[in-house]
Structure formats: structure tokens, C-alpha cells
Design a protein around this motif. Structure first.
Motif, mmCIF file in Angstrom:
data_model
loop_
_atom_site.group_PDB
_atom_site.id
_atom_site.type_symbol
_atom_site.label_atom_id
_atom_site.label_comp_id
_atom_site.label_asym_id
_atom_site.label_seq_id
_atom_site.Cartn_x
_atom_site.Cartn_y
_atom_site.Cartn_z
ATOM 1 N N ILE A 1 39.903 53.272 45.405
ATOM 2 C CA ILE A 1 38.868 52.536 45.172
ATOM 3 C C ILE A 1 38.462 51.510 46.247
ATOM 4 C CG2 ILE A 1 37.684 50.982 43.220
ATOM 5 C CD1 ILE A 1 38.341 54.106 42.450
ATOM 6 N N ARG A 2 39.558 50.530 46.636
ATOM 7 C CA ARG A 2 39.262 49.621 47.429
ATOM 8 C C ARG A 2 38.999 50.322 48.900
ATOM 9 N NH1 ARG A 2 43.983 48.110 44.961
ATOM 10 N NH2 ARG A 2 45.302 48.612 46.578
ATOM 11 N N GLU A 3 39.550 51.310 49.409
ATOM 12 C CA GLU A 3 39.299 52.167 50.578
ATOM 13 C C GLU A 3 37.910 52.615 50.946
ATOM 14 O OE1 GLU A 3 42.335 55.158 50.863
ATOM 15 O OE2 GLU A 3 43.833 53.620 51.691
ATOM 16 N N LEU A 4 37.477 52.856 49.634
ATOM 17 C CA LEU A 4 35.991 53.326 49.404
ATOM 18 C C LEU A 4 34.902 52.046 49.477
ATOM 19 C CD1 LEU A 4 36.190 56.309 47.062
ATOM 20 C CD2 LEU A 4 35.780 56.590 49.103
ATOM 21 N N GLY A 5 35.391 51.075 49.308
ATOM 22 C CA GLY A 5 34.548 49.872 49.099
ATOM 23 C C GLY A 5 33.693 49.640 47.824
ATOM 24 N N LEU A 6 34.344 50.190 46.938
ATOM 25 C CA LEU A 6 33.835 50.275 45.480
ATOM 26 C C LEU A 6 34.111 48.990 44.928
ATOM 27 C CD1 LEU A 6 34.722 53.986 44.272
ATOM 28 C CD2 LEU A 6 32.408 53.121 44.715
ATOM 29 N N HIS A 7 32.947 48.501 44.189
ATOM 30 C CA HIS A 7 33.164 47.158 43.579
ATOM 31 C C HIS A 7 33.690 46.849 42.245
ATOM 32 C CE1 HIS A 7 30.305 46.838 47.061
ATOM 33 N NE2 HIS A 7 30.914 45.809 47.312
ATOM 34 N N TRP A 8 34.892 47.632 42.118
ATOM 35 C CA TRP A 8 35.322 47.784 40.560
ATOM 36 C C TRP A 8 36.163 46.420 40.365
ATOM 37 C CZ3 TRP A 8 36.615 53.596 39.755
ATOM 38 C CH2 TRP A 8 35.536 54.088 40.000
ATOM 39 N N PRO A 9 36.000 45.727 39.411
ATOM 40 C CA PRO A 9 36.923 44.600 39.166
ATOM 41 C C PRO A 9 38.363 44.880 38.950
ATOM 42 C CG PRO A 9 34.977 44.407 37.688
ATOM 43 C CD PRO A 9 34.782 45.703 38.510
ATOM 44 N N ALA A 10 38.892 45.862 38.740
ATOM 45 C CA ALA A 10 40.121 46.291 38.360
ATOM 46 C C ALA A 10 40.792 46.613 39.595
ATOM 47 C CB ALA A 10 40.190 47.632 37.620
ATOM 48 N N ALA A 11 40.027 46.956 40.584
ATOM 49 C CA ALA A 11 40.734 47.307 42.115
ATOM 50 C C ALA A 11 40.995 46.028 42.830
ATOM 51 C CB ALA A 11 39.466 47.955 42.809
ATOM 52 N N THR A 12 40.331 44.696 42.369
ATOM 53 C CA THR A 12 40.806 43.542 43.108
ATOM 54 C C THR A 12 41.230 42.569 42.182
ATOM 55 O OG1 THR A 12 38.636 42.712 43.139
ATOM 56 C CG2 THR A 12 39.371 43.780 45.168
ATOM 57 N N ALA A 13 41.704 42.827 40.968
ATOM 58 C CA ALA A 13 41.948 42.007 39.893
ATOM 59 C C ALA A 13 43.265 41.282 40.419
ATOM 60 C CB ALA A 13 42.255 42.711 38.756
ATOM 61 N N ASP A 14 43.041 39.901 39.758
ATOM 62 C CA ASP A 14 44.369 39.110 39.972
ATOM 63 C C ASP A 14 45.254 39.063 38.590
ATOM 64 O OD1 ASP A 14 43.013 37.465 38.433
ATOM 65 O OD2 ASP A 14 42.759 35.993 40.104
ATOM 66 N N PRO B 1 36.734 60.845 45.823
ATOM 67 C CA PRO B 1 36.894 62.383 46.116
ATOM 68 C C PRO B 1 37.330 63.184 45.102
ATOM 69 C CG PRO B 1 38.569 60.751 46.993
ATOM 70 C CD PRO B 1 37.334 59.937 46.406
ATOM 71 N N TRP B 2 37.905 62.518 43.871
ATOM 72 C CA TRP B 2 38.605 63.536 43.015
ATOM 73 C C TRP B 2 38.316 63.049 41.379
ATOM 74 C CZ3 TRP B 2 42.182 60.228 40.249
ATOM 75 C CH2 TRP B 2 42.789 59.519 41.090
ATOM 76 N N LEU B 3 37.726 61.790 41.089
ATOM 77 C CA LEU B 3 37.477 61.261 39.875
ATOM 78 C C LEU B 3 36.692 62.201 39.024
ATOM 79 C CD1 LEU B 3 37.844 57.556 40.111
ATOM 80 C CD2 LEU B 3 39.581 59.081 38.899
#
Length: 171
Positions: free
Chosen positions: A27-40, A128-130
Motif C-alpha cells: 500500500i505504501r509502495e503504491l502511494g495509497l493514502h490509507w491511514p492503516a498504512a502509516t499508522a503509529d 495488484p491483488w486485492l
């Protein structure tokens, strides 16, 4: 001990952060802005405290997580239950932990507890696969939208859990 399906607790937050961060690498590699991908850690704790965050624990170790949203932000798209923040320990690939947890939440929480005959989620066309994975699991695309944040086309997907009109118990 075997398999235990349960609500996450705040004591699980560090493990959930580790699993989610590693699982959302694509998700991060694709540059998607999903909160879970960069959650602290604080965002993970907030998710556990404000939503229904479920985990699959195997032999005492949390291996998968999924959240049933209680947030109002999704109400603009659907009144159906909405799942998000689905992550599986990447070290456990191929063991079907994610599928088992999703099946359990669909059957026991969404259908059993809420009485809803369908569930929704959202995912990105460019992943690519979701999309194919969810379609194999019986989800269908019901709405295309572009959040205008660089994510491109997103799909709201629905899975009918039983063939009858969708109802949600309130209370």
C-alpha cells in the motif's frame, strides 16, 4: 490454545502496529493514502478503542486483524457494515489466517450479531491483488469513486452473506 477469535484490546496495540505496518508495505509502495498504512501506535490504539477491532490469535500470538468501522465517515457511502484495516502477519502467509478471520467476522459478527445480510469494504483498483482476492471471496464492485487524493479509482465492494433483503438491527 489453538485458534481464538476475539476483540482486540489495548494491550494488543504494539503487535497490531507491527502486523499492520508490515502487511501494508505494498500500500505504501503504491502511494495509497490509507491511514492503516502509516499508522503509529496512537492511531492503532484509537482504532481499537473506537471501532470493533477483531483479531485471530494462534497459540497465544495475534496473527491477523480486521476492523468493523463504527465511524460516521462511511455512512455517506453505505449503511451496511464496513470492514477496514485488514492485515495478516506477513510471516504467516499461506496459512489462511486472513481468510479464517474474515469468514469468522462475516458469519459471527456481521450476520450473527448485527443481523446484516451483507458487508462492504473499499479497495484500490491499482492494487495488484486485492480486487481479485475479494472477488474470489464473493465480493462484487458496487461503486467506483475517485477520492481526488492520488489514489485513483477506488471500489466499494459488497458481499451478500445471505440472499434476503439487508437488515441491520439498531440498538
Amino acid at each position: 490454545m489453538g485458534e481464538i477469535y476475539r476483540l482486540a484490546e489495548l494491550k494488543d496495540a504494539e503487535r497490531l502496529l507491527d502486523i499492520t505496518y508490515r502487511a501494508y508495505e505494498t500500500i505504501r509502495e503504491l502511494g495509497l493514502h490509507w491511514p492503516a498504512a502509516t499508522a503509529d501506535l496512537e492511531l492503532i490504539k484509537d482504532n481499537v478503542a473506537t471501532n470493533e477491532c477483531y483479531v485471530l490469535e494462534i497459540e497465544g500470538i495475534v496473527e491477523a486483524t480486521i476492523t468493523l468501522s463504527r465511524g460516521e465517515e462511511i455512512k455517506a457511502l453505505t449503511e451496511l457494515p464496513f470492514v477496514k484495516w485488514f492485515a495478516v502477519n506477513p510471516d504467516a502467509r499461506g496459512r489462511r489466517y486472513g481468510g479464517k478471520l474474515l469468514d469468522w467476522v462475516e458469519e459471527n459478527v456481521i450476520l450473527g450479531k448485527l443481523g446484516a445480510s451483507a458487508v462492504t469494504l473499499a479497495t484500490a483498483e491499482k492494487h495488484p491483488w486485492l480486487v481479485p482476492m475479494y472477488e474470489r471471496r464473493g465480493y462484487e464492485r458496487i461503486l467506483e469513486l475517485d477520492p481526488q487524493n492520488g489514489d485513483g479509482t477506488m471500489y466499494l465492494m459488497r458481499k451478500k452473506l445471505i440472499d434476503q433483503p439487508t437488515t441491520i438491527q439498531r440498538g
